[in-house]
Design a protein around this motif. Structure first.
Motif, short mmCIF file in Angstrom:
data_model
loop_
_atom_site.label_atom_id
_atom_site.label_comp_id
_atom_site.label_asym_id
_atom_site.label_seq_id
_atom_site.Cartn_x
_atom_site.Cartn_y
_atom_site.Cartn_z
N VAL A 29 41.48 30.45 27.91
CA VAL A 29 42.69 30.39 28.74
C VAL A 29 43.34 31.76 28.81
CG1 VAL A 29 45.04 29.46 28.86
CG2 VAL A 29 43.13 27.92 28.43
N ALA A 30 43.42 32.44 27.68
CA ALA A 30 44.04 33.78 27.66
C ALA A 30 43.26 34.75 28.54
CB ALA A 30 44.12 34.29 26.23
N HIS A 31 41.93 34.74 28.45
CA HIS A 31 41.11 35.62 29.29
C HIS A 31 41.28 35.30 30.77
CE1 HIS A 31 38.68 38.10 26.54
NE2 HIS A 31 38.92 37.12 25.68
N GLY A 32 41.31 34.03 31.09
CA GLY A 32 41.52 33.64 32.49
C GLY A 32 42.90 34.02 32.99
N ALA A 33 43.92 33.90 32.13
CA ALA A 33 45.28 34.27 32.52
C ALA A 33 45.39 35.77 32.77
CB ALA A 33 46.27 33.83 31.44
N GLN A 34 44.62 36.58 32.04
CA GLN A 34 44.59 38.01 32.30
C GLN A 34 44.11 38.27 33.74
OE1 GLN A 34 41.98 39.24 29.00
NE2 GLN A 34 43.65 40.61 28.36
N LYS A 35 43.06 37.57 34.12
CA LYS A 35 42.47 37.77 35.44
C LYS A 35 43.36 37.21 36.56
CE LYS A 35 37.68 37.77 33.87
NZ LYS A 35 37.97 37.84 32.45
N LEU A 36 43.90 36.03 36.34
CA LEU A 36 44.65 35.35 37.40
C LEU A 36 46.09 35.85 37.53
CD1 LEU A 36 43.47 31.68 36.74
CD2 LEU A 36 42.75 33.18 38.62
N PHE A 37 46.75 36.10 36.41
CA PHE A 37 48.19 36.36 36.43
C PHE A 37 48.60 37.71 35.85
CE2 PHE A 37 47.45 31.76 35.54
CZ PHE A 37 47.65 31.31 36.83
N GLY A 38 47.66 38.47 35.34
CA GLY A 38 48.00 39.74 34.70
C GLY A 38 48.62 39.55 33.33
N ALA A 39 48.50 38.35 32.76
CA ALA A 39 49.07 38.08 31.44
C ALA A 39 48.31 38.87 30.37
CB ALA A 39 48.98 36.58 31.13
#
Length: 187
Positions: free
Chosen positions: A20-30
């Motif tokens: 989830v964290a890796h995906g959030a980096q890609k999707l939202f810049g988190a």
């Protein structure tokens, strides 16, 4: 046995949360990630074309698959989606060897293998699937999800390999001497 179920819960939360964290980096810049635009540029540079579509697919596979794994909901689908994204990541990092310390494929390989293991082995009793009587976690679901993910990953990897080869060929042509081969060199 409760200890097996607790072990599966811990594994699902760790693997799912990381995805989830890796995906959030890609999707939202988190978490310092590039967001869609930054990830799209990186995907394009890595040979995944079009970059934006591949950024969205990778981010959604990681974040969505990770969330499903963490919850233990439709576990085969979540595991398959995450494994497909990790298979592509393995091929990107493969030239750097195995270990993550040299940019290798260690992390995506472990995340992908754990995702497949959860898809096949199931989420355990302490999961949404367990609470719903495994309504979204059937044997046929596992086969279908892993099969579709395998086809998708294979297609994505092959398309990237073709793009990388074409880019290398174009760069080689651009770097070739303007006069062409066999032109005498003045002394």
């Amino acid at each position: 046995m409760a200890s097996n179920d607790l072990g599966l819960l811990a594994l699902r939360l760790g693997i799912g949360g990381t995805l989830v964290a890796h995906g959030a980096q890609k999707l939202f810049g988190a978490f310092g990630g590039g967001g869609i635009e930054g990830t799209a540029g990186a995907m394009h540079a890595m040979g995944f074309r079009p970059g934006k579509r591949n950024a969205v697919l990778a981010g959604a596979s990681e974040a969505g698959g990770g969330a499903l794994l963490a919850l233990g909901l439709a576990t085969p689908v979540g595991g398959a989606a995450a494994a497909a994204a990790m298979a592509a990541a393995v091929f990107v990092h493969k030239p750097n060897g195995f270990f993550a310390t040299s940019g290798g494929f260690e992390l995506p390989a472990v995340l992908g293998l754990a995702s497949v293991a959860l898809a096949v082995g199931g989420p355990g009793r302490f999961s949404v699937d367990g609470a719903t009587g495994h309504a979204f976690n059937k044997g046929w679901t596992t086969v279908l999800a892993l099969g579709a993910a395998g086809v998708g990953a294979y297609s994505t990897i092959k398309a990237r390999q073709a793009t990388v080869a074409a880019d290398a060929q174009a760069q080689e042509a651009a770097d070739a001497p303007a006069d062409g081969p066999g032109t005498p060199v003045a002394s």
